[in-house]
Design a protein around this motif. Structure first.
Motif, PDB file in Angstrom:
ATOM      1  N   LEU A  99      -6.147  -3.789 -13.301  1.00 15.86           N
ATOM      2  CA  LEU A  99      -7.017  -4.961 -13.359  1.00 15.86           C
ATOM      3  C   LEU A  99      -7.728  -5.077 -12.018  1.00 15.86           C
ATOM      4  O   LEU A  99      -7.080  -5.140 -10.970  1.00 15.86           O
ATOM      5  N   GLU A 100      -9.049  -5.083 -12.056  1.00 10.20           N
ATOM      6  CA  GLU A 100      -9.848  -5.305 -10.852  1.00 10.20           C
ATOM      7  C   GLU A 100     -10.611  -6.605 -11.066  1.00 10.20           C
ATOM      8  O   GLU A 100     -11.207  -6.808 -12.127  1.00 10.20           O
ATOM      9  N   TYR A 101     -10.613  -7.438 -10.047  1.00  9.38           N
ATOM     10  CA  TYR A 101     -11.144  -8.784 -10.243  1.00  9.38           C
ATOM     11  C   TYR A 101     -11.680  -9.362  -8.942  1.00  9.38           C
ATOM     12  O   TYR A 101     -11.338  -8.919  -7.860  1.00  9.38           O
ATOM     13  N   GLU A 102     -12.528 -10.359  -9.129  1.00 11.62           N
ATOM     14  CA  GLU A 102     -12.988 -11.170  -8.010  1.00 11.62           C
ATOM     15  C   GLU A 102     -12.795 -12.623  -8.403  1.00 11.62           C
ATOM     16  O   GLU A 102     -13.357 -13.086  -9.407  1.00 11.62           O
ATOM     17  N   MET A 103     -11.989 -13.329  -7.631  1.00 18.57           N
ATOM     18  CA  MET A 103     -11.701 -14.730  -7.905  1.00 18.57           C
ATOM     19  C   MET A 103     -12.907 -15.590  -7.532  1.00 18.57           C
ATOM     20  O   MET A 103     -13.649 -15.248  -6.617  1.00 18.57           O
TER      21      MET A 103
ATOM     22  N   LYS B  93     -14.957 -14.227 -11.092  1.00 19.45           N
ATOM     23  CA  LYS B  93     -16.376 -13.860 -11.116  1.00 19.45           C
ATOM     24  C   LYS B  93     -16.554 -12.550 -11.870  1.00 19.45           C
ATOM     25  O   LYS B  93     -17.509 -12.382 -12.624  1.00 19.45           O
ATOM     26  N   THR B  94     -15.628 -11.599 -11.640  1.00 24.54           N
ATOM     27  CA  THR B  94     -15.603 -10.335 -12.378  1.00 24.54           C
ATOM     28  C   THR B  94     -14.171 -10.056 -12.800  1.00 24.54           C
ATOM     29  O   THR B  94     -13.215 -10.445 -12.107  1.00 24.54           O
ATOM     30  N   PHE B  95     -14.021  -9.390 -13.940  1.00 22.66           N
ATOM     31  CA  PHE B  95     -12.697  -9.029 -14.445  1.00 22.66           C
ATOM     32  C   PHE B  95     -12.863  -7.740 -15.240  1.00 22.66           C
ATOM     33  O   PHE B  95     -13.480  -7.733 -16.305  1.00 22.66           O
ATOM     34  N   THR B  96     -12.330  -6.645 -14.698  1.00 20.03           N
ATOM     35  CA  THR B  96     -12.453  -5.330 -15.321  1.00 20.03           C
ATOM     36  C   THR B  96     -11.064  -4.780 -15.596  1.00 20.03           C
ATOM     37  O   THR B  96     -10.181  -4.836 -14.735  1.00 20.03           O
ATOM     38  N   ILE B  97     -10.896  -4.243 -16.798  1.00 15.78           N
ATOM     39  CA  ILE B  97      -9.617  -3.707 -17.245  1.00 15.78           C
ATOM     40  C   ILE B  97      -9.789  -2.210 -17.473  1.00 15.78           C
ATOM     41  O   ILE B  97     -10.666  -1.797 -18.238  1.00 15.78           O
ATOM     42  N   THR B  98      -8.973  -1.422 -16.806  1.00 21.65           N
ATOM     43  CA  THR B  98      -8.948   0.017 -17.054  1.00 21.65           C
ATOM     44  C   THR B  98      -7.577   0.360 -17.593  1.00 21.65           C
ATOM     45  O   THR B  98      -6.557  -0.072 -17.041  1.00 21.65           O
ATOM     46  N   VAL B  99      -7.546   1.107 -18.682  1.00 22.18           N
ATOM     47  CA  VAL B  99      -6.270   1.561 -19.231  1.00 22.18           C
ATOM     48  C   VAL B  99      -6.389   3.060 -19.453  1.00 22.18           C
ATOM     49  O   VAL B  99      -7.390   3.545 -19.965  1.00 22.18           O
TER      50      VAL B  99
END
Length: 153
Positions: A119-123, A98-104
């Motif tokens: 990686l922060e996400y909501e399946m 549902k959400t997929f955020t990438i922080t580097v």
């Protein structure tokens, strides 16, 4: 089990943290040169590379080798932490999340630069796998970028 999660990986980057940060911020369109077979193209759709709000479409291969795409927005930049936050808006990965955020970001410990991927996400549902293969993919990209830059120097 919950549907949200966070995965983190950190590795040394011998080519220099400044090099890594500037490359990903201003030159993501050159990833295809450094990551042959993994990143095929990066097309600027809106805005300017390296500026918050810029939107790009990446064409890449992940896991099965099949070419896929992702539309992403550069959500924030923290120059002090050499950090970029990118949110996936559309694309193949969104079939599962549902959400997929990438922080580097880059940090220096004992004079050694480290690249950290978060990686922060909501399946979408409990049958979706956690994106461990995506974390491995970003580790591989980091190694490819490092190898590419060390070979140039």
């Amino acid at each position: 089990m919950g549907l949200t999660g966070k995965l983190i990986a950190q590795l040394e980057f011998e080519a220099g943290g400044d090099v890594f940060h500037e490359f990903f911020r201003h030159n993501p369109h050159q990833l295809s040169d450094a990551c042959v077979g993994k990143v095929h193209a990066c097309e600027l759709v809106e805005g300017e590379f390296g500026k918050v709000g810029c939107v790009v479409i990446f064409r890449y291969s992940h896991d099965d080798g099949k070419q896929q795409s992702a539309k992403m927005v550069l959500d924030s930049i923290d120059e002090e932490k050499q950090a970029l936050v990118v949110k996936v808006l559309e694309g193949d990965v969104m079939e599962f999340y549902k959400t997929f955020t990438i922080t580097v970001h880059v940090e220096t410990k004992d004079e050694i630069d480290h690249v950290t991927w978060t990686l922060e996400y909501e399946m979408l549902h409990e049958d979706v796998p956690h994106p461990i293969s995506w974390l491995a993919y970003y580790i591989d990209i980091t190694v490819d970028v490092e190898t590419h830059h060390l070979a140039k120097n």
